[in-house]
Design an enzyme around this catalytic site. Structure first.
Site, PDB file in Angstrom:
ATOM      1  N   ASN A 185       0.865  -1.184   0.000  1.00 32.18           N
ATOM      2  CA  ASN A 185       0.000   0.000   0.000  1.00 32.18           C
ATOM      3  C   ASN A 185       0.900   1.232   0.000  1.00 32.18           C
ATOM      4  OD1 ASN A 185      -1.786   2.054   0.551  1.00 32.18           O
ATOM      5  ND2 ASN A 185      -2.262   1.367   2.645  1.00 32.18           N
ATOM      6  N   TRP A 186       0.946   1.900  -1.141  1.00 25.95           N
ATOM      7  CA  TRP A 186       1.841   3.062  -1.250  1.00 25.95           C
ATOM      8  C   TRP A 186       1.259   4.302  -0.592  1.00 25.95           C
ATOM      9  CZ3 TRP A 186       4.783   3.550  -6.589  1.00 25.95           C
ATOM     10  CH2 TRP A 186       5.676   2.459  -6.695  1.00 25.95           C
ATOM     11  N   LYS A 187      -0.039   4.256  -0.231  1.00 22.79           N
ATOM     12  CA  LYS A 187      -0.697   5.427   0.370  1.00 22.79           C
ATOM     13  C   LYS A 187      -0.505   6.659  -0.535  1.00 22.79           C
ATOM     14  CE  LYS A 187      -0.074   3.217   4.799  1.00 22.79           C
ATOM     15  NZ  LYS A 187       0.043   3.335   6.263  1.00 22.79           N
TER      16      LYS A 187
ATOM     17  N   HIS B 267      -9.327   1.049   5.001  1.00 24.03           N
ATOM     18  CA  HIS B 267      -8.060   1.245   5.715  1.00 24.03           C
ATOM     19  C   HIS B 267      -8.302   2.194   6.893  1.00 24.03           C
ATOM     20  CE1 HIS B 267      -3.999   2.519   6.623  1.00 24.03           C
ATOM     21  NE2 HIS B 267      -3.593   1.423   6.023  1.00 24.03           N
TER      22      HIS B 267
ATOM     23  N   GLU C 260      -6.734   4.613   7.942  1.00 20.84           N
ATOM     24  CA  GLU C 260      -6.530   6.030   7.636  1.00 20.84           C
ATOM     25  C   GLU C 260      -7.772   6.624   6.972  1.00 20.84           C
ATOM     26  OE1 GLU C 260      -2.794   5.503   5.613  1.00 20.84           O
ATOM     27  OE2 GLU C 260      -1.885   4.954   7.529  1.00 20.84           O
TER      28      GLU C 260
ATOM     29  N   GLU D 128      -5.081  -5.030  10.640  1.00 23.75           N
ATOM     30  CA  GLU D 128      -4.070  -3.999  10.831  1.00 23.75           C
ATOM     31  C   GLU D 128      -4.353  -3.226  12.116  1.00 23.75           C
ATOM     32  OE1 GLU D 128      -2.127  -2.849   6.831  1.00 23.75           O
ATOM     33  OE2 GLU D 128      -3.910  -1.624   7.091  1.00 23.75           O
TER      34      GLU D 128
ATOM     35  N   GLY E   5       2.820   2.160  10.741  1.00 21.44           N
ATOM     36  CA  GLY E   5       3.790   3.240  10.620  1.00 21.44           C
ATOM     37  C   GLY E   5       4.532   3.572  11.898  1.00 21.44           C
TER      38      GLY E   5
ATOM     39  N   SER F 149       3.663  -2.251  10.226  1.00 20.43           N
ATOM     40  CA  SER F 149       5.111  -2.318  10.470  1.00 20.43           C
ATOM     41  C   SER F 149       5.738  -3.647  10.079  1.00 20.43           C
ATOM     42  CB  SER F 149       5.426  -1.967  11.926  1.00 20.43           C
ATOM     43  OG  SER F 149       5.067  -0.624  12.204  1.00 20.43           O
TER      44      SER F 149
ATOM     45  N   GLY G 292       2.953  -1.167   4.195  1.00 15.81           N
ATOM     46  CA  GLY G 292       2.962   0.236   3.815  1.00 15.81           C
ATOM     47  C   GLY G 292       4.375   0.684   3.456  1.00 15.81           C
ATOM     48  N   GLY G 293       5.052   1.286   4.410  1.00 15.99           N
ATOM     49  CA  GLY G 293       6.366   1.884   4.173  1.00 15.99           C
ATOM     50  C   GLY G 293       7.357   0.987   3.449  1.00 15.99           C
TER      51      GLY G 293
HETATM   52  P1  PGA Z   1       3.112   0.227   7.503  1.00 16.16           P
HETATM   53  O1  PGA Z   1       1.611   0.432   6.955  1.00 16.16           O
HETATM   54  O2  PGA Z   1       3.617  -1.072   6.924  1.00 16.16           O
HETATM   55  O3  PGA Z   1       3.870   1.409   7.012  1.00 16.16           O
HETATM   56  O4  PGA Z   1       3.019   0.146   8.994  1.00 16.16           O
HETATM   57  C1  PGA Z   1       0.742  -0.650   6.809  1.00 16.16           C
HETATM   58  C2  PGA Z   1      -0.584  -0.196   6.250  1.00 16.16           C
HETATM   59  O5  PGA Z   1      -1.079   0.870   6.672  1.00 16.16           O
HETATM   60  O6  PGA Z   1      -1.176  -0.879   5.378  1.00 16.16           O
END
Ligand code: PGA
Length: 248
Positions: free
Chosen positions: A8-10, A92, A94, A162, A168, A208, A229-230
């Site tokens: 997930n590149w957000k 998600h 967010e 998640e 993050g 993470s 994500g990251g």
């Molecule tokens: P993260 O994000 O791996 O940067 O913690 C995961 C996500 O929000 O899907």
């Protein structure tokens, strides 16, 4: 079941970052797991072009619940499919936090995704306050029941657990905590699906996940992959996670 490494590149990535997708497609030509990258909507069509003739799937990060209409700024599931997306992340944390998305809305979006032929990657997870208040199982149970539409099958739906506090932050739940939630989710799926479908629906862990902790997470029962994500932003970080899933 074929496991799934999803990225997930957000709200990250411009055309300069398409080289990461080209690198992943080249490196993982013979992947033993499914690979999904979800770049921002602006890159979908180009990313899908680069992923053609590779095992890499391209997905989106959200869709509208309607197929078209007067919804300025929104993008519908049929539009995502037309741009080359094969999947869409929905609910998600967010989006639940930033845009007030409810589980009922997430279910509507998942139904729209299914109607457009997309895989719905439905996200859920507890906040730190809910974890500390011993509400985790109640929260994920409510979220799963309310976010999963009647159209869900093992082929068109993926669930990503998640924990909000793990996203993050570099923090991850213990092995026992992940196993407990995934076990509960698997059992809940049998309320809606027959036993074979419930067993085959992929349950991802997200929050993470890094090259250093991926193998340990993939060894946990009922963890069928990860939503990253990251560490999905570069092929250098995401490739070892894919390799760890192949080895699990
Ligand atoms: P993260 O994000 O791996 O940067 O913690 C995961 C996500 O929000 O899907």
């Amino acid at each position: 079941m074929r496991k799934l490494a999803a990225g997930n590149w957000k709200m990250n990535g411009t055309t300069a970052h398409l080289t990461e997708i080209a690198a992943l497609a080249a490196t993982h030509r013979a992947a033993q797991v499914d690979i999904l990258i979800c770049p921002p909507a602006t890159l979908l069509a180009q990313a899908a072009g680069l992923a053609q003739h590779s095992p890499l799937m391209i997905g989106a990060q959200d869709c509208h619940r309607s197929p078209s209409g007067a919804h300025t700024g929104d993008i519908s599931a049929p539009m995502l499919a037309d741009a080359g997306a094969r999947a869409v992340i929905l609910g998600h944390s967010e989006r639940r936090a930033d845009h007030g998305e409810t589980s009922a809305l997430v279910a509507d979006k998942a139904r729209a995704a299914h109607a457009a032929g997309l895989i719905a990657v439905i996200c859920l997870g507890e906040t730190l306050a809910e974890r500390e208040g011993a509400q985790t199982l109640a929260v994920v149970t409510e979220q799963l029941r309310a976010s999963l539409p009647a159209t869900a099958t093992a082929a068109n739906t993926v669930i990503a657990y998640e924990p909000v506090w793990a996203i993050g932050t570099g923090l991850t739940p213990s092995t026992a905590q992940i196993a407990e939630v995934h076990g509960v989710l698997r059992a809940l799926l049998t309320e809606r699906l027959d036993a074979a479908e419930a067993a085959a629906l992929r349950l991802l862990y997200g929050g993470s996940v890094k090259p250093a902790n991926a193998a340990g997470i993939f060894a946990i029962a009922d963890v069928d992959g990860a939503l990253v994500g990251g560490a999905s932003l570069t092929a250098q970080d995401f490739s070892p996670i894919i390799a760890a899933l192949e080895a699990a």
